[in-house]
Design an enzyme around this catalytic site. Structure first.
Site, short mmCIF file in Angstrom:
data_model
loop_
_atom_site.label_atom_id
_atom_site.label_comp_id
_atom_site.label_asym_id
_atom_site.label_seq_id
_atom_site.Cartn_x
_atom_site.Cartn_y
_atom_site.Cartn_z
N ASP A 172 -2.95 2.42 -6.06
CA ASP A 172 -1.76 2.40 -5.19
C ASP A 172 -1.75 1.23 -4.21
OD1 ASP A 172 -3.89 3.25 -3.67
OD2 ASP A 172 -2.72 4.68 -2.51
N GLU A 173 -2.47 0.19 -4.52
CA GLU A 173 -2.61 -0.89 -3.56
C GLU A 173 -2.78 -2.22 -4.29
OE1 GLU A 173 -5.96 -0.03 -1.12
OE2 GLU A 173 -5.65 -1.78 0.15
N ASP A 192 0.86 -1.17 0.00
CA ASP A 192 0.00 0.00 0.00
C ASP A 192 0.90 1.23 0.00
OD1 ASP A 192 -2.12 1.67 0.17
OD2 ASP A 192 -2.62 1.22 2.26
#
Lengths: 387, 372
Positions: A105-106, A10
């Site tokens: 983003d993860e 993350d």
């Protein structure tokens, strides 16, 4: 059979960190992405400096301004973040074919068995990933490595930012038991209140309760709670998790009914959505327009297309028509958004006999995407979107 | 109404007519078959407002009358009767089906509510041998699209000009075209797009060996196909059929000639694997051998060889194997020729025996490859 190892990666304050990376003068300052200094819009991301003021994502900008008057407010530069996201995913893919992207983003990675491929322990593979993100993207990520997805995600949240928490197979209960029950996925206000009334405050205490007692009280949720409290989760990492919808929206600095500006914004949003469709290899069957008026009244309108598309122009045309129908009196707008739903996988392998205008346009736009990927988003643009 | 007819005649009529009955209509009356007796004829009719089928059943009409009976009940009942004479009587809105000593009463609806058969005049009409039309349809309409989103392509284009009758169908990935010579030329050129659903029904009805022709008549919105005892009317599809002529390759770089029987049985086996991978199969020539391979992560691999005559250089390209099975299943030819240019260019398949029947019968099937 090797032990199962799942990693959750993350990125830390992704949008804000990218801005700080690219603009050194912003480093150490509270950066708030999404929303304007006038307090319009919603916060998409806040740097850790801004978070100390209590600013967090999804907060109305007006509140962020009050909490952090000295904050640097920046507009969302989605094309830039998408590019960084692609770089991130390609790093992750070099460690395992099983990467499930959750958002820009993860992601989850299944690292089971990769120790043999990379000739190091799985824990070291995790360090490697983290270091490469730092070296190549100049950004930090928080990561969790654990026997399953649920624990990996919990672990990555433990030490943000720039953290790396490993939960070994023999220390799952040690890791889980001291946690407050609210840490569990699916325990919201109502469940938490009921559990606390039962005297259950930690995960360890929850794990002691027989499954039947929990299912008796919470039904299916009870079974879920029982499994999580014992660190059990058998979900698989599904590579390339297929999006169900894609959307983009803009909140305006000032309510506006400047028709030309609004239509240009629709074109911007349509392009953004269409490009993501093409990137992910989908066609959409339905276009959705979201409109929020000056009085906050929000409506959505949708239109099903005669045939699935990923062409900017086709999506824009549908959105523009919906807009004209949805706002016949030309009221002032606070926000507009373009979304696509009913996504279907693009059939690329089978060639067609007749290249209609739509297919040709798809080829043109795919070529434009390739140019932008290579030379940057500003390399080639539609005339209407030039400022 | 009171009529007597044989069970065989009645059930043939009912089953043929029932194929036009609407499966999912908002109009309840359309789930019925209209029964109408006048002077000495019993007619049955059904429609979903896209196609209409009307059948004449030989019968002894004692008294005329009409009513609309639920199609599913009526067909089930009629087909399960023993092979003897049946008496149909209409009483109020009930149909009495009698055969001594059995006696059935079916609740029905007044005939007035039933939409009538569209009138298609005789101004623009001509006759075609049944076998000729059946042959045209059998080898083409399977290539039409099933996707409702492009209505035009769910139909087949019929072009009749002079003594040439051609039918074209395409789903944009493959195209089938067949043209035959008419025994009598037509005065006026006709070009019409007919839904393949109607054409599939027509194909079932047409008799390869029948002496009597089928009379085709065209109105602005409908086309009618009339046989001695049967009439099928279909709406036509309005719009522009894609310019198919320009996608038919003009030049050929290589020809592969193979036995259609051998090729078809090999393709059917390879398809067992290929269907798990989007029907993709790889075709490679090596001199006088055609190698056909498919691979699927879930199932495994398939490898086959077929002897061929190759004119031109070796080639490797991929096709949707089902597209080739479809065409070989309907062609009556001992040998077929597959004309190929490049791995991303359309291929053309033709029956080799074509030259035997001379210029009276042209067939070609254009099929786009898949990316390897």
């Amino acid at each position: 059979m090797s032990l199962r190892w799942i990693m959750h990666v993350d990125m830390d304050a992704f949008y804000a960190s990218i801005e700080q990376r690219d603009r050194p003068e912003l480093r150490g300052k509270p950066v708030i992405v999404g929303g304007t200094p006038e307090g319009r819009g919603v916060v998409s991301a806040a740097s850790y400096e801004a978070r100390t003021f209590g600013v967090h994502s999804a907060m109305p900008a007006i509140q962020a301004v009050r909490l952090c008057p000295g904050g640097v407010f920046l507009p969302v530069d989605m094309p830039k973040y998408s590019q960084v996201s692609r770089e991130l995913m390609s790093i992750l893919h070099s460690y395992s074919p099983l990467v499930e992207k959750l958002s820009v983003d993860e992601a989850f990675l299944d690292l089971t068995g990769t120790e043999r491929v990379h000739n190091m322990t799985v824990e070291q593979v995790g360090w490697h990933i983290k270091n490469r993100i730092c070296d190549e993207l100049h950004l930090t990520a928080s990561a969790g490595l654990a026997p399953n997805m649920f624990l990996a995600k919990l672990a990555s949240e433990m030490r943000k930012p720039d953290g790396y928490v490993v939960v070994r197979h023999d220390s799952v209960s040690q890791f889980l038991n001291p946690l407050q029950i609210e840490a569990l996925w699916g325990v919201g206000k109502a469940t938490s209140k009921k559990l606390r009334e039962m005297g259950v405050t930690t995960v360890g205490m929850l794990a002691q309760i027989p499954e039947e007692t929990l299912t008796g009280k919470f039904g299916e949720v009870g079974r879920h709670l029982h499994q999580l409290s014992r660190g059990m989760d058998d979900r698989e990492v599904v590579p390339h998790s297929e999006a169900k919808s894609i959307s983009a929206e803009r909140t305006f600095g000032q309510d506006t009914n400047d028709w030309d500006f609004l239509e240009t914004t629709l074109l911007h949003l349509s392009e953004e959505v269409a490009r993501r469709l093409r990137d992910e290899g989908f066609h959409c069957k339905t276009v959705v327009l979201k409109m929020r008026f000056g009085d906050f009244k929000t409506i959505t309108r949708n239109r099903t297309l005669p045939k699935p598309t990923c062409v900017t122009h086709t999506i824009f045309h549908a959105a523009r028509e919906l807009f004209a129908l949805g706002n016949p009196n030309r009221r002032k707008m606070r926000l507009i958004g373009v979304g696509v739903v009913n996504l279907v996988k693009r059939q690329e392998a089978q060639l067609g006999l007749f290249d209609d205008a739509e297919t040709k346009m798809e080829k043109v736009e795919t070529a434009l995407d390739a140019v932008r990927k290579k030379f940057g988003d500003k390399a080639i643009r539609r005339g209407r979107l030039m400022q | 109404m009171n009529v007597i007819c044989t069970k065989t005649d009645l059930s043939t009529g009912v089953l043929t007519t029932a194929r036009a009955v609407s499966q999912r209509s908002t109009l309840p009356i359309l789930s019925n078959i209209l029964i109408h007796a006048n002077d000495d004829e019993l007619t049955l009719m059904a429609t979903d407002l896209e196609i209409w089928i009307q059948c004449i059943v030989p019968a002894d009409v004692k008294s005329p009358g009409s009513l609309a009976v639920p199609a599913s009940i009526f067909s089930e009942m009629v087909t399960s009767l023993p092979d003897e004479d049946v008496s149909l009587t209409c009483e109020d809105n009930r149909l009495l089906v009698k055969r001594d000593p059995s006696d059935y009463t079916i609740l029905s609806q007044p005939a007035e509510e039933f939409p009538s058969l569209p009138e298609v005049g005789d101004e623009s009409s001509f006759e075609v041998p049944q076998g000729l039309l059946r042959g045209l349809l059998r080898t083409t309409i399977f290539a039409a699209s099933h996707e409702e989103t492009r209505a035009i392509l769910t139909g087949a284009l019929m072009n009749i000009s002079g003594d040439r009758f051609s039918v074209v169908a395409t789903d944009t990935h493959r195209l089938a075209l067949r043209a035959k010579k008419l025994p009598t030329p037509v005065d006026e050129a006709i070009s019409v797009i007919v839904p393949t659903r109607a054409l599939h029904e027509l194909q079932r009805i047409l008799d390869e060996d029948a002496e009597s022709p089928v009379r085709m008549s065209l109105a602005p919105n409908q086309i009618q196909f009339a046989l001695d005892n049967l009439t099928l009317v279909s709406r036509v599809i309005d719009g522009q059929f894609p310019n198919y002529e320009k996608v038919i390759p003009k030049e050929v770089e290589r020809k592969i000639i193979a036995s259609s029987h051998d090729l078809l049985s090999v393709l059917r086996r390879v398809a067992i694997v290929a269907r798990e991978n989007g029907n993709k199969a790889l075709f490679t020539t090596q001199g006088d051998r055609l190698i056909i391979q498919a691979e699927s992560q879930e199932v495994g691999k398939a490898y086959e060889e077929v002897p061929i005559k190759l004119e031109g250089d070796d080639i490797e390209m991929a096709f949707n194997i089902q597209f080739l099975i479809d065409v070989l299943s309907v062609l009556d030819a001992d040998e077929v020729v597959l004309e190929l240019t490049g791995p991303l260019n359309p291929g053309v398949l033709r029956p080799v025996s074509q030259s035997a029947s001379g210029e009276d019968d042209d067939y070609l099937y254009v099929v786009m490859p898949m990316q390897k």
